[in-house]
Design a protein around this motif. Structure first.
Motif, short mmCIF file in Angstrom:
data_model
loop_
_atom_site.label_atom_id
_atom_site.label_comp_id
_atom_site.label_asym_id
_atom_site.label_seq_id
_atom_site.Cartn_x
_atom_site.Cartn_y
_atom_site.Cartn_z
N LEU A 28 38.95 67.61 -24.35
CA LEU A 28 39.51 67.65 -25.70
C LEU A 28 40.88 66.98 -25.78
O LEU A 28 41.34 66.66 -26.88
N GLY A 29 41.53 66.78 -24.66
CA GLY A 29 42.80 66.05 -24.67
C GLY A 29 43.98 66.86 -25.17
O GLY A 29 45.03 66.30 -25.49
N MET A 30 43.83 68.20 -25.23
CA MET A 30 44.94 69.04 -25.64
C MET A 30 45.87 69.29 -24.45
O MET A 30 45.44 69.26 -23.30
N THR A 53 54.40 70.66 -27.86
CA THR A 53 55.22 71.82 -27.49
C THR A 53 54.50 73.14 -27.71
O THR A 53 55.11 74.20 -27.56
N GLY A 54 53.21 73.12 -28.06
CA GLY A 54 52.52 74.35 -28.38
C GLY A 54 53.03 74.95 -29.67
O GLY A 54 53.29 76.15 -29.78
N ALA A 143 51.99 64.95 -31.70
CA ALA A 143 50.99 64.43 -30.77
C ALA A 143 51.55 64.42 -29.34
O ALA A 143 52.73 64.20 -29.12
N TRP A 144 50.65 64.65 -28.38
CA TRP A 144 51.01 64.63 -26.96
C TRP A 144 50.70 63.25 -26.40
O TRP A 144 49.54 62.83 -26.38
N LEU A 156 44.62 67.62 -34.15
CA LEU A 156 45.93 67.84 -34.76
C LEU A 156 46.39 69.29 -34.63
O LEU A 156 47.55 69.56 -34.32
N GLY A 157 45.48 70.23 -34.91
CA GLY A 157 45.83 71.64 -34.89
C GLY A 157 44.66 72.44 -35.44
O GLY A 157 43.57 71.92 -35.65
#
Length: 313
Positions: A28-30, A53-54, A143-144, A156-157
């Motif tokens: 998922l790339g999170m 940053t969570g 975005a990370w 995105l969230g």
């Protein structure tokens, strides 16, 4: 005036932390933004995934229970989690990516009126990727850059959270009269409520279903946490919940945020959690999620706790 500002985080059960990390971080790339433990039982991991940053509203968290059995699906449970993606093209990207990695998924469809793609994680947790459709999302969702997914397709969230219950009226009453949620309409799936009227980032879908109650297992959702500004407001919410006849299970300082828990009449557990101080209170942004972080009251037991945990890559 008190207002719930949207979702804060949502917490699930996983059987295997390493496989969980592979799915959410690599596929998922999170970003894994916190590797810590269940503060009530530090023998188990508590993993957090989110944006850079969570940020509140992006966090998916998991408790590892290696001995847990399967979930027996039913009513009176949180049954699906929406995740926003930027475009319809992103849904096509994700369908191809899931096929490449052998992830169980459906075809492009719609959910609560949005273009959607249903998928299940390694534990059978039901997720649905949702086209954000140009709706406003919090400007602090970031975005990370280290993600395995191109920025134009990154998650995105959190979007809509689905709750399947025996009494839709009872849950709707709680959302409306305690927390000030507004009914946004009736969808094919069920009643759609918004914590901030007109904003999609705090939506709850209520599905009414009779029958056996869900028996929790791997891939089940333990609770949804919703956002409050600070500790002062949290205590005002404590009073408000009690005034409406609910018993607050506990109010506690989790170090990364303060929170309280209660169970509504169908059995759904809600947490109210403060925005701060946040996951960077003990870790730099660059090092988030890399080492085992412990709140100060557990730091003295680090050697004992680390000995109980299986290392994660």
């Amino acid at each position: 005036m008190l207002q719930i500002a949207g979702h804060h985080h949502i917490s699930m059960i996983t059987k295997n932390a390493q496989q969980n990390h592979r799915f959410y971080n690599e596929i998922l790339g999170m970003r894994r933004v916190k590797k810590t433990v269940n503060q009530d039982d530090p023998s188990m991991y508590h993993l957090f995934y989110g944006d850079m940053t969570g940020s509140p509203g992006t966090e998916l968290t998991f408790f590892e229970l290696p001995s847990v059995g399967r979930t027996h699906r039913g009513t009176n449970a949180i049954t699906r989690i929406g995740l926003f993606v930027p475009s319809v093209e992103s849904l096509h990207y994700w369908r191809e990516r899931f096929s490449k990695y052998g992830v169980s998924h459906g075809e492009l469809t719609t959910y609560i009126g949005r273009a959607a793609l249903h998928v299940e994680d390694v534990d059978g947790l039901r997720l649905v990727l949702l086209h954000v459709s140009g709706d406003e999302v919090p400007d602090y969702w970031t975005a990370w850059e280290g993600s395995t997914v191109p920025k134009e397709h990154q998650i995105l969230g959190m979007g809509a959270v689905e709750m399947t219950v025996e009494s839709a009226a009872s849950l709707a009453h709680t959302l409306e009269h305690i927390f000030g949620y507004a009914l946004a309409g009736e969808t094919e799936q069920g009643l759609l409520y918004q914590s901030v009227e007109g904003k999609a980032y705090g939506e709850i879908v209520i599905v009414e279903q009779q029958g056996p109650k869900e028996r929790a297992g791997r891939g089940s959702v333990h609770h949804l946490a919703i956002r409050v500004k600070n500790g002062e407001q949290l205590r005002q919410w404590y009073d408000r919940i009690n005034e409406h006849g609910f018993h607050v299970m506990k109010i506690t300082d989790r170090y990364y945020f303060e929170s309280l828990y209660f169970r509504e009449h169908n059995g759904i557990v809600f947490e109210l959690a403060t925005d701060g101080p946040g996951l960077t209170v003990d870790t730099s942004i660059e090092e988030l999620g890399q080492r085992l972080d412990l709140p100060p009251f557990l730091e003295g037991r680090r050697a004992e706790i680390e000995a109980m945990l299986t290392p994660i890559e």
